[in-house]
Write a protein that holds these residues in place. Structure first.
Motif, mmCIF file in Angstrom:
data_model
loop_
_atom_site.group_PDB
_atom_site.id
_atom_site.type_symbol
_atom_site.label_atom_id
_atom_site.label_comp_id
_atom_site.label_asym_id
_atom_site.label_seq_id
_atom_site.Cartn_x
_atom_site.Cartn_y
_atom_site.Cartn_z
ATOM 1 N N ASN A 171 0.871 -1.180 0.000
ATOM 2 C CA ASN A 171 0.000 0.000 0.000
ATOM 3 C C ASN A 171 0.906 1.228 0.000
ATOM 4 O OD1 ASN A 171 -1.987 1.886 0.266
ATOM 5 N ND2 ASN A 171 -2.736 1.186 2.250
ATOM 6 N N THR A 172 0.785 2.071 -1.012
ATOM 7 C CA THR A 172 1.640 3.245 -1.139
ATOM 8 C C THR A 172 0.799 4.504 -1.233
ATOM 9 O OG1 THR A 172 3.307 1.932 -2.322
ATOM 10 C CG2 THR A 172 3.487 4.326 -2.478
ATOM 11 N N THR A 173 1.088 5.464 -0.375
ATOM 12 C CA THR A 173 0.395 6.752 -0.377
ATOM 13 C C THR A 173 1.296 7.797 -1.016
ATOM 14 O OG1 THR A 173 -0.752 6.154 1.667
ATOM 15 C CG2 THR A 173 -0.758 8.482 1.043
ATOM 16 N N PHE A 174 0.728 8.600 -1.904
ATOM 17 C CA PHE A 174 1.512 9.607 -2.605
ATOM 18 C C PHE A 174 1.096 11.009 -2.181
ATOM 19 C CE2 PHE A 174 1.598 5.870 -5.378
ATOM 20 C CZ PHE A 174 2.970 5.720 -5.523
ATOM 21 N N PHE A 175 2.096 11.877 -2.009
ATOM 22 C CA PHE A 175 1.902 13.245 -1.545
ATOM 23 C C PHE A 175 2.330 14.235 -2.627
ATOM 24 C CE2 PHE A 175 2.207 10.577 2.146
ATOM 25 C CZ PHE A 175 1.361 11.141 3.093
ATOM 26 N N SER A 176 2.181 15.513 -2.331
ATOM 27 C CA SER A 176 2.559 16.540 -3.303
ATOM 28 C C SER A 176 4.066 16.587 -3.530
ATOM 29 C CB SER A 176 2.065 17.918 -2.837
ATOM 30 O OG SER A 176 2.699 18.302 -1.632
ATOM 31 N N THR A 177 4.829 15.987 -2.639
ATOM 32 C CA THR A 177 6.286 15.912 -2.821
ATOM 33 C C THR A 177 6.668 14.841 -3.840
ATOM 34 O OG1 THR A 177 6.294 14.517 -0.851
ATOM 35 C CG2 THR A 177 6.902 16.822 -0.556
ATOM 36 N N ASP A 178 5.702 14.023 -4.252
ATOM 37 C CA ASP A 178 5.974 13.001 -5.256
ATOM 38 C C ASP A 178 5.823 13.577 -6.659
ATOM 39 O OD1 ASP A 178 6.492 10.319 -3.990
ATOM 40 O OD2 ASP A 178 4.640 10.835 -2.946
ATOM 41 N N LEU A 201 -2.450 1.737 -4.377
ATOM 42 C CA LEU A 201 -1.918 3.090 -4.291
ATOM 43 C C LEU A 201 -3.042 4.070 -4.007
ATOM 44 C CD1 LEU A 201 -2.736 4.317 -7.327
ATOM 45 C CD2 LEU A 201 -0.791 2.913 -7.984
ATOM 46 N N SER A 202 -2.681 5.195 -3.400
ATOM 47 C CA SER A 202 -3.695 6.178 -3.048
ATOM 48 C C SER A 202 -3.080 7.553 -2.916
ATOM 49 C CB SER A 202 -4.377 5.797 -1.729
ATOM 50 O OG SER A 202 -5.392 6.724 -1.393
ATOM 51 N N PRO A 203 -3.753 8.576 -3.439
ATOM 52 C CA PRO A 203 -3.316 9.940 -3.144
ATOM 53 C C PRO A 203 -3.627 10.241 -1.689
ATOM 54 C CG PRO A 203 -5.368 9.959 -4.383
ATOM 55 C CD PRO A 203 -4.913 8.532 -4.348
ATOM 56 N N ALA A 204 -2.732 10.948 -1.031
ATOM 57 C CA ALA A 204 -2.906 11.238 0.393
ATOM 58 C C ALA A 204 -4.132 12.111 0.626
ATOM 59 C CB ALA A 204 -1.665 11.929 0.945
ATOM 60 N N TYR A 205 -4.883 11.758 1.654
ATOM 61 C CA TYR A 205 -6.036 12.568 2.051
ATOM 62 C C TYR A 205 -5.610 13.515 3.162
ATOM 63 C CZ TYR A 205 -10.470 13.972 4.061
ATOM 64 O OH TYR A 205 -11.511 14.715 4.545
ATOM 65 N N GLN A 213 0.498 19.113 7.296
ATOM 66 C CA GLN A 213 -0.708 19.529 6.578
ATOM 67 C C GLN A 213 -0.382 20.228 5.249
ATOM 68 O OE1 GLN A 213 -4.117 19.220 7.415
ATOM 69 N NE2 GLN A 213 -3.396 17.751 8.937
ATOM 70 N N GLU A 214 0.886 20.235 4.857
ATOM 71 C CA GLU A 214 1.312 21.030 3.712
ATOM 72 C C GLU A 214 1.500 20.231 2.429
ATOM 73 O OE1 GLU A 214 4.826 23.131 4.767
ATOM 74 O OE2 GLU A 214 3.907 24.191 6.456
ATOM 75 N N HIS A 215 1.432 18.916 2.482
ATOM 76 C CA HIS A 215 1.839 18.136 1.318
ATOM 77 C C HIS A 215 0.764 17.181 0.812
ATOM 78 C CE1 HIS A 215 5.857 19.231 3.127
ATOM 79 N NE2 HIS A 215 5.907 19.749 1.916
ATOM 80 N N PHE A 216 -0.504 17.562 0.968
ATOM 81 C CA PHE A 216 -1.585 16.752 0.429
ATOM 82 C C PHE A 216 -1.906 17.195 -0.996
ATOM 83 C CE2 PHE A 216 -2.304 16.524 5.064
ATOM 84 C CZ PHE A 216 -2.233 15.153 5.216
ATOM 85 N N LEU A 217 -2.225 16.224 -1.850
ATOM 86 C CA LEU A 217 -2.487 16.500 -3.258
ATOM 87 C C LEU A 217 -3.897 17.027 -3.496
ATOM 88 C CD1 LEU A 217 -0.918 13.243 -4.699
ATOM 89 C CD2 LEU A 217 -0.179 15.545 -5.340
ATOM 90 N N GLY A 218 -4.032 17.947 -4.452
ATOM 91 C CA GLY A 218 -5.342 18.362 -4.927
ATOM 92 C C GLY A 218 -5.776 17.453 -6.056
#
Length: 337
Positions: A171-178, A201-205, A213-218
């Protein structure tokens, strides 16, 4: 129902279950339960807020009988045991064994830091999988969990579990830093080098209790990243544990409404309303959760907190149901599987 990247026997079992719900004309039913028998964890990940609970809550452990009763009441065929770190639960092996006896498909989510020490407690079964969190390659993963050496331990644990005959997913979560490239690199590694059975896989919520709180994807960022990452035939190469329509959703090819009722969360506090990402109160039974929750008020365009959510807990079941209602999509899913 070959709508998800799963073994044939499991796909057919889930397909029968969905057909039963349709024949009974049920509009709301659980496909998989997110079971959290504890909130305590041995890590303090930047993107997770579970360990922000008070100390007395972190000391609590759900009795096995309580967890089993919840699964029996709702009737879901699959359960994802999370937390916290479920391997810290003193009776986690008994819980898994009892669920397997009931022919539930069990995914034990773990950061794998304790996995090698606990492997002897478990027995390989077609109903059981370890789901190991890998949020990037070594530097990226260790930064995500805020501790060095965790990636290397997780990799060794996966290899040992596979050697002993266990089914292991990731299970891999991806953030805006990716970036598309970091997505490609970690999925190539998991697929080709580590050889996990399936990858989720999942975009971070934007979990409101998370320290970072700064790196969650839109939504736009998520779609752009996965569209590029999935290009050049890579999506077909990877053993992804998702329906083709959900992957289309991540790329922005289709859009769906949220069906959080299909992957409900049951924790120490009860059935969480409406999902494990939002905490709008708790119900004591699944029936109460279904009947007393205004499901139409949640999802993107309905609740501001859902604006950037593309999490699988809300949208994968929508994709599965859409697949079941379309002959073309069902054939497509069979071929993908």
């Amino acid at each position: 129902m070959l709508t998800m990247g799963m073994p044939l026997r499991q796909s057919m079992r889930i397909g029968r279950y969905l057909m039963e719900q349709k024949l009974r004309r049920r509009t709301h039913f659980p496909l998989l339960v997110e079971l959290e028998p504890l909130f305590a964890c041995n890590l303090a990940c930047a993107g997770c807020g579970k360990i922000q609970h008070p100390a007395d809550v972190l000391k609590r452990r759900m009795p096995v009988e309580q967890a089993l009763a919840a699964m029996e009441e709702c009737g879901a065929p699959m359960v994802s045991i999370a937390g916290g770190e479920p391997l810290m639960h003193p009776e986690i092996d008994r819980l898994v064994n009892e669920l397997v006896k009931r022919r539930k498909y069990v995914f034990l989510c773990t950061n794998a830091a304790l996995l090698r020490k606990k492997l002897d407690k478990f027995t390989p079964s077609r109903y059981f999988s370890f789901a190991v969190h890998i949020d990037g390659l070594r530097e990226r993963h260790d930064a995500s969990v805020c501790k060095e050496g965790v990636f290397d331990e997780a990799v060794e644990a996966v290899r040992e579990a596979k050697r002993r005959g266990f089914r292991v997913t990731s299970n891999t979560t991806f953030f805006s830093t990716d970036t598309p490239q970091t997505v490609i690199e970690v999925l190539d590694y998991l697929n080709d080098d580590l050889g996990v059975d399936q990858m989720m896989l999942s975009p971070a919520y934007a979990y409101d209790k998370a320290p970072d709180q700064e790196h969650f994807l839109g939504v736009a960022e998520t779609r752009a990243m996965f569209k590029k990452a999935f290009g050049e035939g890579r999506r077909k190469k990877w053993r992804l544990n998702h329906s083709p329509l959900f992957l289309d959703f991540l790329e922005g090819k289709v859009d769906f409404s949220c069906t959080a009722w299909a992957i409900p969360s049951y924790s120490l506090f009860g059935w969480q309303r409406p999902c494990y990402l939002l905490g709008d109160g708790y119900a004591q039974t699944y029936r109460e959760l279904i009947e007393t929750t205004d499901w139409s008020s949640y999802g993107r365009g309905r609740d501001a907190r859902c604006a950037n959510c593309m999490a699988h807990c809300g949208y994968e079941p929508t994709a599965v149901l859409a697949t079941m209602s379309s002959l073309r999509q069902s054939i497509r899913a069979i071929r993908a599987n």
